[in-house]
Scaffold this motif. Structure first.
Motif, PDB file in Angstrom:
ATOM      1  N   GLN A   1       0.826  -1.203   0.000  1.00  0.00           N
ATOM      2  CA  GLN A   1       0.000   0.000   0.000  1.00  0.00           C
ATOM      3  C   GLN A   1       0.867   1.263   0.000  1.00  0.00           C
ATOM      4  O   GLN A   1       0.605   2.221  -0.734  1.00  0.00           O
ATOM      5  CB  GLN A   1      -0.920   0.010   1.224  1.00  0.00           C
ATOM      6  CG  GLN A   1      -2.142  -0.905   1.078  1.00  0.00           C
ATOM      7  CD  GLN A   1      -3.045  -0.826   2.292  1.00  0.00           C
ATOM      8  OE1 GLN A   1      -2.557  -0.796   3.424  1.00  0.00           O
ATOM      9  NE2 GLN A   1      -4.346  -0.794   2.061  1.00  0.00           N
TER      10      GLN A   1
ATOM     11  N   GLN B   1       3.922   1.516  -1.090  1.00  0.00           N
ATOM     12  CA  GLN B   1       4.583   1.649  -2.382  1.00  0.00           C
ATOM     13  C   GLN B   1       3.601   2.173  -3.437  1.00  0.00           C
ATOM     14  O   GLN B   1       3.958   2.960  -4.315  1.00  0.00           O
ATOM     15  CB  GLN B   1       5.164   0.293  -2.822  1.00  0.00           C
ATOM     16  CG  GLN B   1       6.306  -0.221  -1.942  1.00  0.00           C
ATOM     17  CD  GLN B   1       7.500   0.720  -1.982  1.00  0.00           C
ATOM     18  OE1 GLN B   1       7.815   1.312  -3.023  1.00  0.00           O
ATOM     19  NE2 GLN B   1       8.150   0.875  -0.828  1.00  0.00           N
ATOM     20  N   VAL B   2       2.355   1.677  -3.368  1.00  0.00           N
ATOM     21  CA  VAL B   2       1.339   2.132  -4.326  1.00  0.00           C
ATOM     22  C   VAL B   2       1.092   3.632  -4.160  1.00  0.00           C
ATOM     23  O   VAL B   2       0.946   4.389  -5.127  1.00  0.00           O
ATOM     24  CB  VAL B   2       0.030   1.335  -4.152  1.00  0.00           C
ATOM     25  CG1 VAL B   2      -1.107   1.972  -4.964  1.00  0.00           C
ATOM     26  CG2 VAL B   2       0.247  -0.116  -4.595  1.00  0.00           C
ATOM     27  N   GLU B   3       1.028   4.100  -2.896  1.00  0.00           N
ATOM     28  CA  GLU B   3       0.830   5.522  -2.646  1.00  0.00           C
ATOM     29  C   GLU B   3       1.982   6.349  -3.217  1.00  0.00           C
ATOM     30  O   GLU B   3       1.781   7.397  -3.830  1.00  0.00           O
ATOM     31  CB  GLU B   3       0.692   5.773  -1.145  1.00  0.00           C
ATOM     32  CG  GLU B   3      -0.615   5.215  -0.572  1.00  0.00           C
ATOM     33  CD  GLU B   3      -0.667   5.331   0.942  1.00  0.00           C
ATOM     34  OE1 GLU B   3       0.330   5.810   1.538  1.00  0.00           O
ATOM     35  OE2 GLU B   3      -1.691   4.943   1.545  1.00  0.00           O
TER      36      GLU B   3
ATOM     37  N   GLU C   1       1.559   6.413  -6.953  1.00  0.00           N
ATOM     38  CA  GLU C   1       0.510   7.351  -7.380  1.00  0.00           C
ATOM     39  C   GLU C   1       1.006   8.798  -7.310  1.00  0.00           C
ATOM     40  O   GLU C   1       0.733   9.610  -8.203  1.00  0.00           O
ATOM     41  CB  GLU C   1      -0.722   7.178  -6.506  1.00  0.00           C
ATOM     42  CG  GLU C   1      -1.461   5.861  -6.770  1.00  0.00           C
ATOM     43  CD  GLU C   1      -2.633   5.672  -5.811  1.00  0.00           C
ATOM     44  OE1 GLU C   1      -2.685   6.406  -4.802  1.00  0.00           O
ATOM     45  OE2 GLU C   1      -3.472   4.771  -6.068  1.00  0.00           O
TER      46      GLU C   1
ATOM     47  N   ILE D   1       0.121   0.846 -15.920  1.00  0.00           N
ATOM     48  CA  ILE D   1      -0.074   0.424 -14.533  1.00  0.00           C
ATOM     49  C   ILE D   1      -1.472  -0.101 -14.321  1.00  0.00           C
ATOM     50  O   ILE D   1      -1.704  -1.120 -13.648  1.00  0.00           O
ATOM     51  CB  ILE D   1       0.208   1.622 -13.583  1.00  0.00           C
ATOM     52  CG1 ILE D   1       1.706   1.988 -13.669  1.00  0.00           C
ATOM     53  CG2 ILE D   1      -0.175   1.273 -12.151  1.00  0.00           C
ATOM     54  CD1 ILE D   1       2.041   3.297 -12.973  1.00  0.00           C
TER      55      ILE D   1
ATOM     56  N   PHE E   1      -2.459  -3.958 -12.958  1.00  0.00           N
ATOM     57  CA  PHE E   1      -3.265  -4.301 -11.797  1.00  0.00           C
ATOM     58  C   PHE E   1      -4.576  -4.974 -12.200  1.00  0.00           C
ATOM     59  O   PHE E   1      -5.122  -5.783 -11.463  1.00  0.00           O
ATOM     60  CB  PHE E   1      -3.544  -3.051 -10.964  1.00  0.00           C
ATOM     61  CG  PHE E   1      -2.384  -2.650 -10.093  1.00  0.00           C
ATOM     62  CD1 PHE E   1      -2.111  -3.375  -8.953  1.00  0.00           C
ATOM     63  CD2 PHE E   1      -1.573  -1.601 -10.405  1.00  0.00           C
ATOM     64  CE1 PHE E   1      -1.035  -3.035  -8.139  1.00  0.00           C
ATOM     65  CE2 PHE E   1      -0.520  -1.249  -9.610  1.00  0.00           C
ATOM     66  CZ  PHE E   1      -0.242  -1.978  -8.469  1.00  0.00           C
TER      67      PHE E   1
END
Length: 422
Positions: A387, A389-391, A394, A415, A419
């Motif tokens: 999470q 890393q995803v933030e 983004e 991306i 996903f």
């Protein structure tokens, strides 16, 4: 070894050649008679006959040459021992034997003795054996031939009525022809005629049960001619027994070696299994240690989360008490509407703080439950990491889109596709 034994040996050796055979035999008979008549001549021959250039074979070559040059020579015979016999003179000259040692001063033969006649008989006996040996082989060879010609089922009748042979006798003749009639010379220069030519029919029969190589060795190691058929049979039996014993020992030795190899293979397999077991044991210990470490870590994490949960509960309690006890003060007495508004705002703030504290408490409880399950906790930690890393991704994508809209759009599509597939 006396002169007569030396002569007999050299006669057998010279008889290996068909052309030389009669001349070697004649030379031997003449020399044997000369040795019987004169001890001086016997001693001289004993010293000379072992020399290669003075052997019976060499003397026989001289006789052959003379016979070819004088085919009509008078008195050419082996049996008449007189000085006018060319064969006698040639033999005496070849060995440099004075004639008076044999014939006396007057050149006449002395009176014949018992020893002289006995020697002649023994020589004739030897010749008879050789003739018989050859005759048996010749008969056996022809029996093998005629057996192929006689109609099927008439063989026994043919043997008994035409030849007067029993089937067993004919069978023995044919076996002797097969085993002894090939005249094959061995590596040591010997042939069947030389080794077995002086043996009689009954002496040959026991030898038929041996392979050719064993027969030759037996003949070279023993004086078969001087042995009876019973003695030869016993000799053959003893040899077979010794060979069987040797073979048995070799078989047992082979079995022992096979057992040793099998034991070595089993030991190697056991060692391999032991090493695998040691590796498995070591791996099991490592897994146990890792599990214990994970369990201790989970317990520590659970304790920390429990403390955090307790702290949050206390904080919620404190905030609640403060919200209930905090009085509303103002320098100016507000109106009822203003007072109601302020009270509503305070309640909203306190309600929001309370909800935030309760949410943190709920999250702490979830982490506490997961901490009790190490595997679930590990997945949760990894998920939180993802999470985060995803933030970050983004945020970086938003910055890229602001600076480079087209590039940002491409990354955004890639991306999103990644996903969606996952």
């Amino acid at each position: 070894m006396n002169i007569f034994e030396l002569l007999d040996r050299q006669i057998k050796r010279g008889s290996a050649s068909l052309m030389l055979k009669p001349y070697a035999t004649a030379t031997g008979r003449i020399l044997a008679e000369v040795a019987h008549r004169s001890d001086q001549a016997a001693e001289l021959l004993k010293n000379k006959i072992e020399q290669t250039e003075r052997s019976v074979e060499q003397c026989a070559e001289v006789l052959i040459t003379y016979a070819e040059e004088h085919p009509t020579a008078d008195c050419w015979t082996w049996d008449r021992l007189t000085l006018d016999n060319p064969a006698i003179r040639l033999v005496l000259d070849f060995y440099e034997i004075p004639s008076d040692w044999v014939f006396g001063v007057e050149g006449k033969a002395p009176t014949r003795s018992v020893d002289t006649v006995t020697a002649e008989i023994q020589l004739i006996q030897a010749q008879v054996k050789k003739v018989f040996y050859n005759a048996v082989i010749q008969i056996g060879t022809r029996l093998l031939e005629v057996k192929e010609l006689v109609p099927h089922g008439e063989w026994t009748e043919y043997l008994e009525n035409r030849l007067g042979y029993k089937p067993s006798t004919a069978q023995n003749y044919m076996r002797i022809a097969k085993e002894f009639g090939d005249s094959q010379v061995a590596l040591d220069g010997t042939d069947p005629q030389t080794l077995f030519g002086a043996l009689g029919y009954s002496q040959l029969l026991p030898l038929l049960s041996l392979p050719d190589e064993d027969r030759r060795e037996l003949a070279q190691e023993n004086d078969l001619e001087a042995m009876s058929s019973r003695e030869i049979e016993e000799l053959v039996r003893a040899r077979k027994a010794a060979e069987e014993k040797t073979a048995q020992v070799e078989r047992e030795l082979a079995q022992v070696k096979a057992a040793e190899r099998e034991a070595e293979d089993k030991a190697a397999q056991a060692q391999t299994k032991l090493e695998k077991a040691e590796k498995s044991k070591k791996a099991a210990k490592e897994r146990e240690a890792n599990a214990l470490a994970a369990m201790r870590m989970a317990e520590q994490r659970a304790d920390k989360l429990a403390e955090e949960h307790k702290f949050l509960q206390n904080q919620v309690k404190t905030l609640t008490e403060q919200a209930e006890q905090t009085p509303l003060t103002a320098e100016v007495v507000p109106s009822d509407a203003e007072l109601a508004r302020v009270r509503d705002e305070v309640r909203q703030e306190m309600t929001a703080a309370l909800e935030q504290a309760e949410e943190k408490a709920r999250q702490a409880e979830e982490r506490l439950e997961k901490a009790k399950n190490p595997a679930a906790m590990r997945v949760n930690l990894l998920f939180e990491s993802v999470q985060a890393q995803v933030e970050k991704l983004e945020a970086a994508l938003a910055a890229l889109s602001a600076e480079q809209p087209e590039t940002g759009e491409k990354f955004h599509a890639a991306i999103h596709q990644y996903f969606s597939v996952r």
